[in-house]
Design a protein around this motif. Structure first.
Motif, PDB file in Angstrom:
ATOM      1  N   GLY A  53     -11.543 -46.410  65.507  1.00 14.71           N
ATOM      2  CA  GLY A  53     -12.115 -47.049  66.690  1.00 14.71           C
ATOM      3  C   GLY A  53     -11.112 -47.645  67.652  1.00 14.71           C
ATOM      4  O   GLY A  53     -11.496 -48.347  68.589  1.00 14.71           O
ATOM      5  N   LYS A  56     -11.617 -44.381  72.038  1.00 12.82           N
ATOM      6  CA  LYS A  56     -12.945 -43.781  72.142  1.00 12.82           C
ATOM      7  C   LYS A  56     -12.827 -42.433  72.842  1.00 12.82           C
ATOM      8  O   LYS A  56     -12.078 -42.299  73.804  1.00 12.82           O
ATOM      9  CB  LYS A  56     -13.880 -44.696  72.925  1.00 12.82           C
ATOM     10  CG  LYS A  56     -14.223 -45.990  72.201  1.00 12.82           C
ATOM     11  CD  LYS A  56     -15.254 -46.787  72.977  1.00 12.82           C
ATOM     12  CE  LYS A  56     -15.645 -48.054  72.234  1.00 12.82           C
ATOM     13  NZ  LYS A  56     -16.677 -48.841  72.971  1.00 12.82           N
ATOM     14  N   GLY A  70     -19.361 -45.040  68.620  1.00  9.31           N
ATOM     15  CA  GLY A  70     -19.652 -45.269  70.033  1.00  9.31           C
ATOM     16  C   GLY A  70     -20.827 -46.203  70.263  1.00  9.31           C
ATOM     17  O   GLY A  70     -20.968 -46.762  71.356  1.00  9.31           O
TER      18      GLY A  70
END
Length: 346
Positions: A53, A56, A70
């Protein structure tokens, strides 16, 4: 465990836009040791940063442990990251602090009680065989010991997934082998899934179950390590495999071949797993009209399997050579004719 679907990522720089990832899809199953290999700039590091993460994708999605990254808020992502350990090339340790403090740091930041921290640090120190270094400052450790501390720190939070970013690139070959054996123990004894990126095919050979090959932001080839080593399809994969498996004909022998007047064919045979036990070369020596000359051979261990590569010269009439080839194929051995123009690239 990890599902990446159609992920693309572009960065803007001084020289313009750089497309780091192009429609990348990847599936890592729970319990895998999955290797991502590619040369510098292939997109490996960007891919692994999507999984934790830190980046993105511009398009596509990344799912870890059933959670679409997401769709997660900062708090949810922070909680998920506690189940994802990271091991870095340059260790990322606090040199002025003790081994204990470095391993305990993620637990301290998570507000873990001191008694629990002491128990967990003691357990991972024993696992990485550094109990006697508990109060030693990191600056006094060797490179291999520092990486063991890095692995222990990653394991302290009891992760389900371990991401290794060129974890052995800064180490010598002997230390690299020891660290890879440790990572294999992490996988087998703790049940931790490992996603590992590297530019060294020998690392893939020693530890990984599956591999994906990256080039120019794309995955160009993937599969079980034994299959990719046995039958690489893409030029970049063949280059990587040949850094480990030498299936080239020595130039001194090539010169002698060019002087030979008899009709012959060069064959590359790959024996993998059970086929290693079959006396194929002995059998084709019995084919009428065929003389067999071994030009080269090599043996490599691939995880729990073995691959033997033989370069043979079959001397005889074309019809007899075809019969010998059919006998090789019937034995389940991977075989390819080495075309005459390929010799120029050896």
């Amino acid at each position: 465990m990890i599902q990446i679907e159609g992920a693309s990522k572009t960065f803007s720089g001084k020289t313009g836009e750089v497309q780091a990832l192009r429609e990348v899809s990847l599936h890592v199953e729970k319990g895998d040791i999955y290797g991502i290999i590619g040369f510098s700039g292939a997109g490996k590091s960007t891919l692994i940063r999507l999984v934790n993460g830190l980046e993105k994708p511009d398009r596509g999605r990344v799912v870890v442990e059933g959670r679409d990254l997401g769709s997660l808020g900062k708090g949810e992502l922070r909680i998920l990251r506690r189940k994802i350990g990271m091991v870095f090339q340059q260790f990322n340790l606090l040199e002025s602090k003790t081994v204990f403090h470095n391993i305990a740091l993620p637990l301290i930041l998570a507000g873990t009680p001191k008694t629990v921290i002491a128990e967990k640090v003691a357990r991972v120190l024993q696992f990485v065989e550094l109990e006697d270094k508990r109060e030693t400052h990191v600056s006094q450790l060797s490179g291999g010991q520092k990486q063991r501390v890095g692995i222990a720190r990653a394991l302290a939070t009891e992760p389900d997934l371990l991401l290794c970013d060129e974890a052995t690139s800064a180490l010598d070959p002997q230390t690299t082998e020891a660290i890879l054996k440790l990572l294999k123990r992490v996988n087998r004894e703790m049940g931790v899934t490992i996603l590992l990126i590297t530019h060294q095919m020998d690392v893939i050979r020693m530890i990984c179950d599956k591999v994906a090959v990256m080039e120019n932001g794309r995955i160009v080839e993937r599969g079980r390590v034994v299959d990719v080593f046995g039958s690489p399809q893409m030029p970049v994969t063949k280059r990587f495999v040949r850094t480990v498996v030498n299936d080239r004909i020595p130039e001194s022998i090539l010169r002698l071949l060019h002087e030979q007047t008899e009709h012959y064919q060069i064959e590359r045979l790959k024996f993998i797993g059970a086929s290693v036990k079959r006396p194929v070369i002995s059998d084709i020596c019995q084919v009428e009209g065929i003389v067999v000359n071994i030009l080269g051979a090599t043996v490599q261990e691939l995880q729990e399997s073995v691959m033997c590569v033989f370069i043979l010269q079959l001397i005889g009439e074309e019809a007899d050579i075809r019969r010998a080839e059919a006998q090789i194929d019937a034995a389940g051995v991977l075989r390819e004719r080495v075309a005459a123009d390929e010799w120029k690239h050896y």
